[in-house]
Scaffold this active site. Structure first.
Site, PDB file in Angstrom:
ATOM      1  N   GLY A 137     121.441 -40.564 113.820  1.00 26.05           N
ATOM      2  CA  GLY A 137     120.069 -40.057 113.705  1.00 26.05           C
ATOM      3  C   GLY A 137     119.046 -41.168 113.629  1.00 26.05           C
ATOM      4  O   GLY A 137     117.937 -41.047 114.167  1.00 26.05           O
ATOM      5  N   GLY A 165     124.362 -34.846 113.536  1.00 26.37           N
ATOM      6  CA  GLY A 165     125.462 -35.794 113.412  1.00 26.37           C
ATOM      7  C   GLY A 165     125.219 -36.732 112.246  1.00 26.37           C
ATOM      8  O   GLY A 165     124.498 -36.403 111.303  1.00 26.37           O
ATOM      9  N   SER A 166     125.806 -37.906 112.339  1.00 26.89           N
ATOM     10  CA  SER A 166     125.737 -38.856 111.231  1.00 26.89           C
ATOM     11  C   SER A 166     124.332 -39.458 111.101  1.00 26.89           C
ATOM     12  O   SER A 166     123.559 -39.480 112.068  1.00 26.89           O
ATOM     13  CB  SER A 166     126.745 -39.968 111.474  1.00 26.89           C
ATOM     14  OG  SER A 166     126.461 -40.598 112.715  1.00 26.89           O
ATOM     15  N   GLU A 179     119.301 -33.432 112.183  1.00 31.32           N
ATOM     16  CA  GLU A 179     120.151 -32.752 111.185  1.00 31.32           C
ATOM     17  C   GLU A 179     121.319 -33.680 110.903  1.00 31.32           C
ATOM     18  O   GLU A 179     122.294 -33.695 111.635  1.00 31.32           O
ATOM     19  CB  GLU A 179     120.660 -31.414 111.743  1.00 31.32           C
ATOM     20  CG  GLU A 179     119.569 -30.426 112.123  1.00 31.32           C
ATOM     21  CD  GLU A 179     118.939 -29.741 110.924  1.00 31.32           C
ATOM     22  OE1 GLU A 179     119.491 -29.833 109.804  1.00 31.32           O
ATOM     23  OE2 GLU A 179     117.880 -29.115 111.111  1.00 31.32           O
ATOM     24  N   CYS A 194     128.608 -30.614 106.813  1.00 27.54           N
ATOM     25  CA  CYS A 194     127.482 -31.434 106.345  1.00 27.54           C
ATOM     26  C   CYS A 194     127.097 -31.004 104.932  1.00 27.54           C
ATOM     27  O   CYS A 194     126.581 -31.800 104.156  1.00 27.54           O
ATOM     28  CB  CYS A 194     126.310 -31.304 107.298  1.00 27.54           C
ATOM     29  SG  CYS A 194     125.846 -29.615 107.638  1.00 27.54           S
TER      30      CYS A 194
HETATM   31  P1  NAD Z   1     128.408 -38.477 115.150  1.00 25.25           P
HETATM   32  O1  NAD Z   1     127.112 -39.024 114.657  1.00 25.25           O
HETATM   33  O2  NAD Z   1     129.521 -39.416 115.359  1.00 25.25           O
HETATM   34  O3  NAD Z   1     128.177 -37.738 116.567  1.00 25.25           O
HETATM   35  C1  NAD Z   1     127.325 -36.638 116.693  1.00 25.25           C
HETATM   36  C2  NAD Z   1     126.855 -36.508 118.125  1.00 25.25           C
HETATM   37  O4  NAD Z   1     125.946 -37.558 118.436  1.00 25.25           O
HETATM   38  C3  NAD Z   1     127.957 -36.601 119.172  1.00 25.25           C
HETATM   39  O5  NAD Z   1     127.692 -35.661 120.184  1.00 25.25           O
HETATM   40  C4  NAD Z   1     127.831 -38.024 119.692  1.00 25.25           C
HETATM   41  O6  NAD Z   1     128.312 -38.188 121.002  1.00 25.25           O
HETATM   42  C5  NAD Z   1     126.343 -38.231 119.624  1.00 25.25           C
HETATM   43  N1  NAD Z   1     125.861 -39.611 119.481  1.00 25.25           N
HETATM   44  C6  NAD Z   1     126.364 -40.569 118.684  1.00 25.25           C
HETATM   45  N2  NAD Z   1     125.587 -41.671 118.722  1.00 25.25           N
HETATM   46  C7  NAD Z   1     124.566 -41.390 119.567  1.00 25.25           C
HETATM   47  C8  NAD Z   1     123.427 -42.116 120.024  1.00 25.25           C
HETATM   48  N3  NAD Z   1     123.182 -43.377 119.607  1.00 25.25           N
HETATM   49  N4  NAD Z   1     122.579 -41.522 120.886  1.00 25.25           N
HETATM   50  C9  NAD Z   1     122.801 -40.248 121.289  1.00 25.25           C
HETATM   51  N5  NAD Z   1     123.860 -39.512 120.902  1.00 25.25           N
HETATM   52  C10 NAD Z   1     124.735 -40.078 120.052  1.00 25.25           C
HETATM   53  O7  NAD Z   1     128.819 -37.304 114.130  1.00 25.25           O
HETATM   54  P2  NAD Z   1     130.185 -36.475 114.033  1.00 25.25           P
HETATM   55  O8  NAD Z   1     131.254 -37.342 113.475  1.00 25.25           O
HETATM   56  O9  NAD Z   1     130.442 -35.732 115.292  1.00 25.25           O
HETATM   57  O10 NAD Z   1     129.783 -35.363 112.934  1.00 25.25           O
HETATM   58  C11 NAD Z   1     129.821 -35.555 111.562  1.00 25.25           C
HETATM   59  C12 NAD Z   1     128.438 -35.865 111.026  1.00 25.25           C
HETATM   60  O11 NAD Z   1     127.510 -34.851 111.394  1.00 25.25           O
HETATM   61  C13 NAD Z   1     128.411 -35.880 109.505  1.00 25.25           C
HETATM   62  O12 NAD Z   1     127.600 -36.959 109.083  1.00 25.25           O
HETATM   63  C14 NAD Z   1     127.771 -34.552 109.145  1.00 25.25           C
HETATM   64  O13 NAD Z   1     127.154 -34.521 107.879  1.00 25.25           O
HETATM   65  C15 NAD Z   1     126.778 -34.400 110.251  1.00 25.25           C
HETATM   66  N6  NAD Z   1     126.363 -33.011 110.423  1.00 25.25           N
HETATM   67  C16 NAD Z   1     125.114 -32.640 109.993  1.00 25.25           C
HETATM   68  C17 NAD Z   1     124.714 -31.319 110.093  1.00 25.25           C
HETATM   69  C18 NAD Z   1     123.351 -30.895 109.598  1.00 25.25           C
HETATM   70  O14 NAD Z   1     122.928 -29.813 109.971  1.00 25.25           O
HETATM   71  N7  NAD Z   1     122.672 -31.678 108.786  1.00 25.25           N
HETATM   72  C19 NAD Z   1     125.574 -30.369 110.656  1.00 25.25           C
HETATM   73  C20 NAD Z   1     126.840 -30.771 111.099  1.00 25.25           C
HETATM   74  C21 NAD Z   1     127.219 -32.108 110.979  1.00 25.25           C
END
Ligand code: NAD
Length: 494
Positions: free
Chosen positions: A230, A225-226, A247, A281
């Site tokens: 992370g 995720g973001s 990731e 991503c």
């Molecule tokens: P997001 O960070 O909003 O959410 C991702 C996941 O994390 C969700 O399931 C969310 O519920 C969970 N989450 C959020 N905050 C949390 C916390 N504090 N503790 C535990 N879980 C938590 O991201 P998004 O908007 O769903 O996805 C887009 C982002 O993901 C972009 O930044 C993209 O670059 C990244 N991404 C990275 C990869 C990679 O492999 N590097 C792959 C796909 C997406």
């Protein structure tokens, strides 16, 4: 959904509404997992692990092979569900399922190759070795934009490695997760049964994710995720000495050099920057172009940007579907305003109204010529914005590319052998992925996937990423009758 064998009650209940980005309409309601239930869910997974770790690895591979078969049979239907739930165009929706099939195939072969090492010992009549053992329960938190593939990168490996898996999909994409859960159940039935709780889907947002993050029974926490997410997750997992695979966001760049094949570059840039509506991503976000070819390349790209088809992904010849929601469109517009304020010239980028999809958030991809790498260029805006910068010499181009906090994917377009090799050398790209004469996105599962710096440092998928799902044991075995100590140490007792 019923076609996958999902109980209609699971997605028609009162609960969090799931909106399709295609029309903005609610296409289901999924109740969040009760926080109180999480203790028992993790306990069940921990028990499943204790049984599963003793199943021979090639036999575990057979379960994953059957899962791959279920995915093959369901490819079209699951791909369509991906399109409905996150708005990808059909070939990308199905492509995501193909990626799941590919990683299952990879994991089946891997199940006979979880090899350790035999190490020469400095002591007479001794042997040393290293073995890999299953790690435990693996928590998988996924982002909305790859609602099913990222789960499978983790789960296919974790399952052959002997681990149990608890998956928390994005709250924006729980329906595809429920469908995959049903396919896992089918594979399990054909396998002859797997321990109860071996693969569990939990639903909800950050609060449910945090329960996985903080639970010491979760040996490995893989979070996609973001960078903001992370940073929070990484710190919390480290506090309990757990292992995190992170990731996170990217800010990927391509360098276009004077010797580049521009026809090829235009096609690669278009897919990299506009594919998946800029919501990968690995999406190409920065283009670093040599001044000598700038005027040959950038107007061509501007023409492509003005002409690309934006619309309902279910309606045929569309290449760019919707953004995930209105907030994403707003973030895109804000970034474009900031770019203009910093001296940028924008082609495209305006919201697009799509017939029959008035509740969706559609935008024409934006090409933004920037005088310098400042402001929004340093950030990941999860939308189709490509910032273009000019460079004079190669070192400047590499410095620009590496001069951002993220380090996921990168590429160079060149027919100069020396330039390509310098780019791939220790002094070149600082990213986890560096390609030559292709774009930044569209990775295959055979390589390790992930990035450096604020991208989190984790690796998933191919190569030796499986080691992240196992624990390493080093052993020394004495088959002699004396007890020599290492480093010549003496400790003689009567
Ligand atoms: P997001 O960070 O909003 O959410 C991702 C996941 O994390 C969700 O399931 C969310 O519920 C969970 N989450 C959020 N905050 C949390 C916390 N504090 N503790 C535990 N879980 C938590 O991201 P998004 O908007 O769903 O996805 C887009 C982002 O993901 C972009 O930044 C993209 O670059 C990244 N991404 C990275 C990869 C990679 O492999 N590097 C792959 C796909 C997406």
């Amino acid at each position: 959904m019923a076609g996958f064998g999902v109980d209609p009650g699971a997605y028609a209940a009162a609960g969090r509404a799931v909106h399709s980005p295609v029309t903005g309409e609610a296409i289901g309601h999924v109740a969040d997992t009760e926080p109180m239930a999480m203790v028992a869910i993790v306990a069940r997974a921990a028990e499943a692990f204790v049984t599963w770790r003793l199943v021979p690895a090639p036999r575990r591979g057979e379960f994953v092979r059957l899962l791959g078969e279920e995915l093959r049979a369901a490819k079209a239907a699951l791909g369509r569900l991906v399109t409905l739930e996150v708005g990808k165009v059909p070939s990308e929706g199905e492509g995501e399922v193909q990626e799941m099939i590919d990683i299952c195939d990879f994991a089946v072969g891997l199940s006979r190759q979880l090899q350790g090492l035999a190490i020469p010992s400095e002591r007479a009549d001794h042997r040393m070795m290293e073995q890999w053992h299953p790690a435990g329960v693996v928590g998988v938190i996924t982002a909305f934009n790859f609602p099913v593939a990222v789960f499978s990168w983790n789960a296919a490996l974790a399952l052959v490695c002997g681990d149990a898996v608890i998956w928390k999909p994005s709250e924006k994409a729980p329906l595809t997760a429920l469908a995959v859960q049903a396919l896992v159940a089918r594979a399990a039935a054909r396998f002859g049964g797997v321990p109860d709780g071996l693969v569990t889907v939990v639903t909800g947002g950050r609060a449910i994710g945090e329960m996985l993050v903080d639970d010491p029974r979760i040996a490995v926490l893989s979070a996609t995720g973001s960078t903001r997410m992370g940073r929070a997750v990484g710190e919390r997992v480290a506090r309990r000495f757990g292992r995190a695979i992170l990731e996170l966001g990217g800010n990927n760049a391509s360098i276009v050099t004077p010797s580049a094949d521009l026809d090829l570059a235009v096609r690669a840039i278009a897919f990299g920057a506009m594919g998946t509506a800029g919501q990968r991503c690995t999406t190409l976000r920065r283009l670093i172009v040599h001044e000598s070819i700038y005027d040959a390349l950038v107007p061509r790209l501007a023409k492509v940007y003005r002409g690309v088809s934006v619309g309902n992904p279910l309606s045929g010849a569309v290449l760019v579907g919707p953004l995930v929601d209105a907030a994403a469109l707003e973030a895109m517009q804000k970034a474009l305003e900031a770019a203009k304020a910093a001296g940028g010239t924008v082609t495209g980028g305006e919201p697009v109204s799509v017939d029959g999809c008035e509740g969706g958030a559609y935008a024409r991809p934006a090409l933004v010529e920037m005088p310098a790498q400042v402001g929004p260029v340093l950030e990941e805006t999860f939308a189709p914005i490509l910032y273009v910068l000019k460079y004079r010499d190669f070192a400047e181009a590499v410095a620009l590319q590496n001069g951002v906090p993220q380090g996921l994917s990168s590429s160079i377009f060149t027919n100069d052998f020396r330039e390509a090799e310098r780019y791939l050398s220790a002094a070149g790209s600082d990213c986890g992925i560096a390609n030559v004469n292709m774009g930044t996105s569209g990775a295959e599962i055979g390589g390790a996937f992930g990035g450096e710096k604020e991208t989190g440092g984790g690796r998933e998928s191919g190569s030796d990423a499986w080691k992240g799902y196992m624990r390493r044991m080093t052993s020394a075995i004495n088959y002699g009758t004396s007890l020599p100590l290492a480093q010549g140490v003496r400790f003689d007792v009567e």
